[in-house]
Design an enzyme around this catalytic site. Structure first.
Site, short mmCIF file in Angstrom:
data_model
loop_
_atom_site.label_atom_id
_atom_site.label_comp_id
_atom_site.label_asym_id
_atom_site.label_seq_id
_atom_site.Cartn_x
_atom_site.Cartn_y
_atom_site.Cartn_z
N CYS A 111 0.83 -1.21 0.00
CA CYS A 111 0.00 0.00 0.00
C CYS A 111 0.86 1.26 0.00
CB CYS A 111 -0.97 -0.01 1.19
SG CYS A 111 -2.20 -1.31 1.09
N ALA A 112 1.97 1.17 -0.71
CA ALA A 112 2.88 2.31 -0.90
C ALA A 112 3.46 2.19 -2.30
CB ALA A 112 3.98 2.32 0.16
#
Length: 458
Positions: A376-377
């Site tokens: 999630c980056a």
């Protein structure tokens, strides 16, 4: 041979008791092994202390702020005393508010809904999506990934100097990267923000479980973090800090608890007087168990002593990094370099391996739970992998077959409950997989790399 060769340090505390330490899992190669939970950066196991406190309270559970009965009063007192405990844990200033939310993501979306309409927000591309994406109604400036802490400060200062000096501004920055584990220069970034008339919110989701976080000492305006990363996985989070923007904003949710008075008007409408305290943004029946679990975890970490916890974790970090450095095919991902201070979060790729295949083999053949993907980056991992921002790759979903190169990475993460044996097993497993290969065949199923049951490697 043990990866821990240094003499015992009396300042290093023992692992804190956590749930799941005795859980065994099956191996595809046969037999069972104690599960090595090395995915703390996603969700840390509950501290035994937290579980015991919640279990002791559970029979007394009641409706918070809603009843005159004994259990309701007891639950309300517990809820509000938990707010005080969290404020003390964070070193809040006298006029700061502590608002209970569902998660870090929820906390930052709440703040995003409260920023003034003409606010300009500055966010590094290195942020987790929870702090990269919520600012949809603001003017957002995305800053390129810095390669040193000093460059991070200089980049922010240049961006702030070029902004409209008369409008409100907010800087959002992580305290510790959820990809590299590297600590960011929060205090220096806060000073730069304030020097240019901006405010700053700290995403402490990966920092608070590993290091003390003091709002006043860091001089940040807000802090956000999640319970499930702080050894309190019961669906709760915190947004703490300045009250003015929060007090002036429309309630995050409209409903009971957020309103002080509601009355019908003669024209048929409704007049509402909203609370100006934290209750303004806590509509509905609150998650008292989640809130209490956070307070319990805060107490447990404080009583254990962060000095000892940090010392032990750094010993684990050193062991993992030293072990990975002995494998030429392994590349550890980093923004700030080998000497940068970091928490127990390390991401890497292995030459010749699809990252999801490698993570699946660690699980199926060694009983080790890590994470693979883009965590999630996405912008940060793609930058670290040197790939084009448009290249294929999704958070946690492999796009290549086992053995093919993928645009994902592998992340190992640990903390206060991690025993030495789990780290030793992980380092040994990495070396064996790289040198000897997997013992089993794997295939992609529903977006995940899984063992091909009944088919050993040939």
């Amino acid at each position: 041979m043990s990866v821990f060769t240094a003499a015992a340090d009396q300042s290093i505390c023992a692992p804190l008791p956590v749930l799941g330490k005795d859980v065994t899992v099956p191996l595809v190669t046969g037999g069972e092994v104690a599960y090595a939970a090395l995915d703390y950066a996603a969700s840390a196991p509950a501290l035994q202390r937290v579980w015991d406190d919640v279990a002791a309270y559970a029979p007394y559970y009641g409706s918070v702020h809603r009843g005159a009965g004994y259990l309701s009063q007891l639950s309300t007192d517990l809820f509000e005393s938990s707010r005080v405990t969290v404020a003390e844990f964070l070193g809040c200033r006298a006029d700061d508010q502590v608002i209970f939310t569902r998660s870090t993501t929820d906390s930052l979306n709440l703040l995003a809904a409260a920023v003034p309409a003409d606010c300009q927000v500055f966010v590094f591309e290195t942020e987790h999506h929870a702090s990269l994406l919520p600012w949809r109604d603001a003017r957002v400036t995305y800053l390129n990934a810095p390669r040193t802490p000093a460059q991070a400060v200089a980049t922010l200062e240049r961006a702030l100097a070029d902004r409209d000096p008369y409008g409100p501004a907010l800087v959002c920055v992580t305290g510790a990267s959820n990809v590299t584990g590297e600590l960011w220069p929060v205090k220096e970034l806060a000073a730069a923000a304030h020097a240019h008339g901006a405010r700053i919110v700290l995403d402490a989701a990966q920092l608070a479980p590993h290091h003390p976080v003091d709002i006043a000492e860091l001089d940040v305006d807000w802090v956000a973090f999640s319970g499930h990363k702080l050894y309190a996985p019961f669906g709760s989070g915190v947004l703490a800090g300045r009250s003015d923007w929060l007090r002036d904003a429309e309630p995050y949710l409209a409903g009971g608890g957020a309103s002080r008075k509601v009355a019908r008007r003669t024209d048929g409408g409704v007049d509402v007087e909203w609370h100006t305290t934290a209750a303004r943004h806590e509509a509905g029946s609150p998650n008292v168990i989640g809130v209490y679990s956070i307070a319990s975890a805060c107490k447990a970490l404080t009583e254990a002593g962060f000095d000892g916890l940090v010392a032990r974790e750094q010993r684990l970090v050193t062991a993992v990094r030293a072990g990975l450095a002995e494998v030429p095919e392994v590349k550890v991902l980093s923004l700030f370099g080998d000497d940068a201070p970091r928490v127990g979060v390390i991401s890497f790729v292995v030459e010749g391996w699809n990252s999801s295949h490698f993570a699946a083999a660690l699980s199926a053949e060694y009983g080790i739970g890590v994470r693979d993907g883009l965590f999630c980056a996405h912008p940060l991992v793609r930058t670290l992998l040197g790939s084009d921002p448009q290249d294929v790759g999704e958070c946690g979903a492999p796009e290549a077959e086992p053995g093919e190169r993928s645009l994902n990475a592998i992340r190992v993460s640990f903390g206060a409950g991690t025993p030495d044996e789990h780290i030793e097993r992980f380092v040994r497993a990495v070396k064996e997989l790289v040198s000897e290969g997997a013992q089993w065949k794997y295939r992609t199923e529903d977006g995940r790399c899984v063992p091909d049951r009944g088919t050993a490697q040939v």
